[in-house]
Enzyme design. Structure first.
Site, PDB file in Angstrom:
ATOM      1  N   PRO A 271       1.274  -0.875  -0.012  1.00  0.00           N
ATOM      2  CA  PRO A 271       0.296  -0.199  -0.035  1.00  0.00           C
ATOM      3  C   PRO A 271       0.869   1.173   0.108  1.00  0.00           C
ATOM      4  O   PRO A 271       2.020   1.743   0.768  1.00  0.00           O
ATOM      5  CB  PRO A 271      -0.973  -0.194   1.033  1.00  0.00           C
ATOM      6  CG  PRO A 271      -1.052  -1.867   1.584  1.00  0.00           C
ATOM      7  CD  PRO A 271       0.273  -2.466   1.149  1.00  0.00           C
ATOM      8  N   GLU A 272       0.341   2.101  -0.945  1.00  0.00           N
ATOM      9  CA  GLU A 272       1.491   3.884  -0.977  1.00  0.00           C
ATOM     10  C   GLU A 272       0.349   4.564  -0.379  1.00  0.00           C
ATOM     11  O   GLU A 272      -0.228   4.571  -0.157  1.00  0.00           O
ATOM     12  CB  GLU A 272       1.175   4.243  -2.804  1.00  0.00           C
ATOM     13  CG  GLU A 272       2.449   2.792  -3.071  1.00  0.00           C
ATOM     14  CD  GLU A 272       3.045   2.924  -4.385  1.00  0.00           C
ATOM     15  OE1 GLU A 272       3.439   4.690  -4.333  1.00  0.00           O
ATOM     16  OE2 GLU A 272       3.979   2.161  -4.840  1.00  0.00           O
TER      17      GLU A 272
END
Length: 272
Positions: free
Chosen positions: A2-3
């Site tokens: 996840p960014e």
């Protein structure tokens, strides 16, 4: 992994359920995540959550007693469930609320983190050296230009350095560089202020649009309500090796920079 947009999407998803709620219990089923979950996490019991914030890719549950710091790692996700919801194999932590809801962390690869901190956040070892948030006025072309002088590092690696700016992960670094027309392997120190103005603007635009659409759907990510993000359909170069550039029709190419897959258009992003 996840960014920033995915983490921000998670924050927005869980915040309405957590704000001003009292934590009745913290259930830890597996302490061995990226770092062992400290016994002091129990200090969160009977505390009211005053704020749900994000710093870089860290989620912060703030109370008067201290802050619970959460990192989703490679595969972590957070869900709001009823306390009667069956526990899955990879559901490692529950934050039980007095109203019957539960914030549940699922992390199959166990690269995430759950920590407790009672001192000012600014001195936490994981947060003290972080650069500015990309969607604030503190991040701009002038900062990129000044930080890059004398640097031979590839610009893609440069903008992914959390000491320069936080939260520009691999996907969005590829996208921002494409829209700015900058070759990802160009040395950061060779880029002038004018081009950094374009790049800073594109970083903000790409991240803003990704957050608006709910993040990028990857194999290991879906939003806090269980629905997937939608930004993947808007990606111009990331993961499109061999396909046509959406601007010029040239074939998108890929290479490795800093051990990360990198995608670019050799026509739109000439190395100069």
């Amino acid at each position: 992994m996840p960014e920033l947009p995915e983490v921000e999407t998670s924050r927005r998803g869980i915040a309405p359920y957590l704000l001003h709620q009292c934590v009745s219990d913290v259930i830890v089923r597996q302490r061995k995540l990226r770092w062992p979950i400290p016994e002091t996490i129990a200090h969160l019991n009977e505390q009211v959550i005053d704020a749900v914030e994000r710093r870089a890719k860290y989620l912060l549950l703030k109370t008067k007693a201290g802050v619970c710091i959460i990192h989703l790692g490679m595969s972590g996700s957070l869900r709001i469930v009823d306390k009667s919801t069956p526990v899955g194999k990879h559901d490692h932590v529950d934050w039980c609320l007095a109203n019957g809801n539960v914030l549940r962390l699922c992390d199959p690869r166990r690269f995430g983190a759950v920590l407790w901190w009672e001192l000012p956040l600014e001195v936490h070892p994981l947060l003290s050296k972080l650069g500015p948030e990309p969607l604030t006025d503190a991040f701009n072309a002038k900062r990129l230009y000044q930080c890059s002088r004398g640097r031979t590092l590839a610009v893609k690696q440069f903008i992914m350095d959390n000491a320069v700016v936080v939260g520009v992960g691999n996907i969005y670094a590829n996208e921002a560089l494409f829209h700015a027309g900058i070759h990802p392997k160009l040395s950061a120190g060779q880029i002038g202020l004018k081009r950094y103005e374009k790049l800073a603007w594109e970083i903000k635009a790409v991240l803003t649009e990704a957050i608006k659409q709910g993040g990028t759907t990857l194999r290991d990510f879906s939003k806090a309500d269980g629905k997937p993000g939608y930004f993947k359909q808007e990606l111009a170069v990331y993961g499109r090796d061999g396909l046509a550039c959406p601007v010029c029709g040239c074939q998108i190419q890929s290479m490795r920079i800093g051990q990360r897959n990198t995608f670019y258009c050799p026509n739109c992003q000439k190395r100069r």
